[in-house]
Design a protein around this motif. Structure first.
Motif, PDB file in Angstrom:
ATOM      1  N   LEU A 296       9.688  -1.627  -3.731  1.00 23.00           N
ATOM      2  CA  LEU A 296       8.457  -1.393  -4.447  1.00 23.00           C
ATOM      3  C   LEU A 296       7.530  -2.550  -3.962  1.00 23.00           C
ATOM      4  O   LEU A 296       6.215  -2.276  -3.650  1.00 23.00           O
ATOM      5  N   GLY A 297       7.960  -3.737  -3.795  1.00 25.34           N
ATOM      6  CA  GLY A 297       7.054  -4.626  -3.141  1.00 25.34           C
ATOM      7  C   GLY A 297       6.559  -4.540  -1.748  1.00 25.34           C
ATOM      8  O   GLY A 297       5.590  -4.782  -1.546  1.00 25.34           O
ATOM      9  N   LEU A 298       7.546  -3.839  -1.183  1.00 20.71           N
ATOM     10  CA  LEU A 298       7.078  -3.789   0.376  1.00 20.71           C
ATOM     11  C   LEU A 298       6.281  -2.579   0.337  1.00 20.71           C
ATOM     12  O   LEU A 298       5.111  -2.463   1.217  1.00 20.71           O
ATOM     13  N   ALA A 299       6.139  -1.350  -0.596  1.00 17.02           N
ATOM     14  CA  ALA A 299       5.348  -0.463  -0.806  1.00 17.02           C
ATOM     15  C   ALA A 299       4.089  -1.121  -1.151  1.00 17.02           C
ATOM     16  O   ALA A 299       2.727  -0.505  -0.501  1.00 17.02           O
ATOM     17  N   LEU A 300       3.814  -1.757  -2.253  1.00 20.40           N
ATOM     18  CA  LEU A 300       2.668  -2.481  -2.694  1.00 20.40           C
ATOM     19  C   LEU A 300       1.861  -3.318  -1.506  1.00 20.40           C
ATOM     20  O   LEU A 300       0.824  -3.174  -1.275  1.00 20.40           O
ATOM     21  N   HIS A 301       2.889  -4.061  -0.616  1.00 19.43           N
ATOM     22  CA  HIS A 301       2.220  -4.941   0.694  1.00 19.43           C
ATOM     23  C   HIS A 301       1.641  -3.993   1.531  1.00 19.43           C
ATOM     24  O   HIS A 301       0.573  -3.951   2.111  1.00 19.43           O
ATOM     25  N   GLY A 302       2.419  -2.793   1.672  1.00 15.49           N
ATOM     26  CA  GLY A 302       1.920  -1.776   2.793  1.00 15.49           C
ATOM     27  C   GLY A 302       0.366  -1.104   2.367  1.00 15.49           C
ATOM     28  O   GLY A 302      -0.501  -0.866   3.012  1.00 15.49           O
TER      29      GLY A 302
END
Length: 106
Positions: free
Chosen positions: A66-72
């Motif tokens: 989820l954090g990686l998706a938000l960063h993306g």
């Protein structure tokens, strides 16, 4: 595609700075994604060998994912030239310029 007003045109130095900033953000996301894959593959492999079950290894995959998706999203969607952030900055710039002109006219 809307025409840019003269005050919104970027100088070559500003274009260079913005391009470097955006490229750095993208490189940061790619590094983040590579670390995510490496760490989670390691956790996945360890979970079966050490604990006999892989169910717990899904928690870091989902949470960090989820954090990686938000960063993306922040890099590739909001960080683009035609993105929401750029439009909001442009609107604020125009509003401030109008207010400044009103103050000069008084």
């Amino acid at each position: 595609m809307p025409q840019q007003s003269p005050q919104s045109q970027l100088s070559p130095e500003e274009i260079e700075r913005l391009a470097r900033k955006r490229a750095g953000a993208k490189i940061g996301w790619y590094f983040h994604a590579a670390v995510y894959v490496a760490v989670n593959l390691t956790l996945f492999a360890m979970s079966d060998q050490l604990f006999g079950t892989r169910r717990w290894s899904m928690a870091p995959v989902l949470g960090w994912g989820l954090g990686l998706a938000l960063h993306g999203i922040s890099v590739f969607v909001l960080g683009r030239g035609s993105g929401l952030r750029e439009r909001m900055v442009q609107k604020e710039r125009e509003r401030l310029l109008r207010e400044q002109e009103r103050m000069r006219d008084r």
